[in-house]
Motif scaffolding. Structure first.
Motif: not given
Length: 531
Positions: A118-121, A127-128, A373-374, A441-444
């Motif tokens: 999700f972060e890279r795309r 989002l990550k 991721d964290l 496809v959007s982040k929102a």
């Protein structure tokens, strides 16, 4: 309770099994050199290992003990449709639909986990972070449900009390932690292959004996049709679609479509070797699902021939809680009657194999997500050595929390699993699936899916499972609707959240801004290659 000979045989089989598991972990530890090896097996895993790893992660004690008993009791022989859905919708289609795209795109953009995808795309660290928290939190109840299934079976075999079941849960957590911590993904995949073979042999044996005990398939179906269903009607439990096809469809959707958005399932495609392995793995995993899932639900369809709520001395009496039968005790009761005591050891290893393979994937997915991721983005000079060390630490933390939840017997196996799958796949299904196929496809839209997926599951839990007095009015109003698709069921709530995710992502994306064109074009340029 087993005879002394049968108990001894069971312990011997278990000891051999444990030695093999740990041995594989030690062997593979020498071949795990980097964090990518630990998390994805170097992205070089073949078709057989991938297919068996996918199938054994898919099916565990949750299916064999929890779902087979509950839905066999409610829907009779028609529960077998769940296994058919698992094989076609949950195994065959995702391999062909998203397998190649997932492997190509995740490798090209350097994503090792679903949150990192999700972060890279979508070019969003936020989002990550949110996705990683969702993965860690909602994999815990699923893990707890697997432990519950194991403890039910061991309690039946060895006549254990509550304390004994707790010790079994702890022992299983330690065993799964040992071989995952030692060898990572490679140890998990090789163990899954070995465990998958045990599952195939075990399921075929159990189904054959279950039917044979009732004088064959025809006699068993005739006997089933003479029993009243939950609506006090006869002739439905042995019918083609059963007494409640609408709610049965909800179960099929949750347990089949859900795999498309579950991080522990999708991550198998990150690691697969090449395109030929994907095609071959599709057929292997589908056949595996037909036998294991289909066999489990087919067996579960006959629990009413072995279990009763009272009045039949030839069947095992099933206890009730608040007027409802304890579904998790039904399959153990069936096994106790249908199988010779000497074969109980085979069933113990069957369920243990199914459960440990699922547990290993869950803890590996959770620990790798939390670390990669964290933790990693927030610590400087966080090299491969530190990353693997932290993943091993979080394996222990994750298992400890899961064991604590599993020791609380108030929640049923199916309820825990339904909330987990509903939240995870309800949050991720739409963003991940459309993210592989649609540039707009959007982040929102991703955020909206995360909120609805988690929100629906959490609100259902608050309203119908936690029994909070302040929400009793809302609960009564929903009950009063008399909706044919029961809104009280966490299974249907989970299925609903997945459908919502598939609808809102393209709708919201049409009205909101897509990520930067360079980011999107770079991700989709990977699809022009071959694996």
């Amino acid at each position: 309770m087993q005879s002394q000979t049968a108990t001894t045989a069971t312990f011997v089989i278990l000891a051999i099994y444990v030695i093999i598991m740990v041995g594989i972990g030690i062997y593979m530890s020498r071949r795990t050199k980097s964090s990518e090896d630990f998390m994805l097996g170097g992205r070089n895993v073949g078709s057989w290992l991938t297919a068996f790893s996918y199938g054994t992660t898919y099916f565990s004690a949750v299916v064999f003990i929890g779902y087979a008993g509950q839905f066999g009791w409610l829907y009779g022989a028609s529960a077998s449709w769940i296994g058919v859905g698992n094989a076609i919708i949950g195994s065959l289609i995702p391999f062909f639909l998203i397998g190649k795209r997932t492997r190509l795109m995740t490798n090209h953009i350097g994503a090792k986990t679903m949150p990192e995808f999700f972060e890279r795309r979508f070019d969003s660290k936020g989002l990550k972070t949110i996705a990683a928290l969702i993965v860690f939190i909602f994999l815990i109840p699923y893990t707890a449900s697997v432990y519950n299934g194991l403890s039910r079976l061991f309690g039946m075999v060895f006549d254990l009390g509550d304390n004994g079941a707790t010790y079994i849960i702890i022992a299983m957590a330690v065993l799964s932690a040992v071989y995952v911590t030692l060898g990572g993904y490679k140890a998990t995949a090789l163990n899954d292959f070995f465990q998958g073979i045990i599952m195939l042999i075990g399921i075929i044996t159990v189904v054959a004996l279950t039917v044979q005990k009732k004088d064959g398939i025809s006699a068993a179906f005739d006997a089933l049709n003479r029993i009243s269903d939950s609506k006090t009607e006869t002739g439905t439990l042995g019918s083609f679609f059963g007494p409640d096809p609408i709610n049965l469809l909800g179960v099929v959707i949750l347990t089949s479509l859900g795999t498309w958005g579950l991080p522990q399932m999708v991550q198998k495609f990150y690691a697969i070797k090449d395109e030929q392995a994907i095609k071959k793995g599709a057929f292997i995993s589908t056949l595996f699902a037909f036998v294991v899932a289909g066999g489990s639900y087919f067996m579960g369809g006959f629990v009413r021939l072995y279990c009763t709520l009272g009045g039949d001395k030839d069947k095992t009496y099933i206890e009730t809680v608040n007027g409802k039968p304890v579904y998790d005790t039904m399959v153990p009761a069936l096994l106790q009657q249908a199988l010779p005591s000497i074969l109980i050891g085979l069933v113990v290893v069957l369920v243990l194999s199914a459960s440990l393979s699922t547990l290993s994937s869950l803890v590996l997915t959770s620990s790798s997500t939390l670390t990669n991721d964290l933790i990693k983005p927030r610590i400087k000079n966080f090299d491969d050595k530190h990353q693997v060390m932290f993943m091993r630490i979080f394996i222990a933390v994750f298992l400890l929390i899961s064991v604590i939840i599993a020791c609380n017997k108030n929640a049923s196996i199916s309820t825990l699993m339904s909330y987990s799958w509903g939240a995870l796949s309800g949050a991720f299904l739409g963003p991940f699936l459309y993210g592989l196929f649609m540039k707009k496809v959007s982040k929102a839209a991703c955020c909206a899916s995360f909120i609805t997926g988690v929100g629906i599951s959490v609100m259902h839990m608050i309203l119908f499972s936690l029994n909070i007095e302040a929400f009793s009015g809302i609960k009564e109003a929903i009950i009063g609707l008399n909706c044919p698709l029961s809104l009280l069921s966490p299974i249907n709530a989970g299925a609903f959240s997945m459908i919502v995710s598939l609808i809102i992502v393209p709708v919201i994306s049409a009205f909101t801004k897509a990520p930067d064109k360079k980011i999107v074009d770079n991700a989709f340029s990977s699809l022009e290659k071959s694996v």
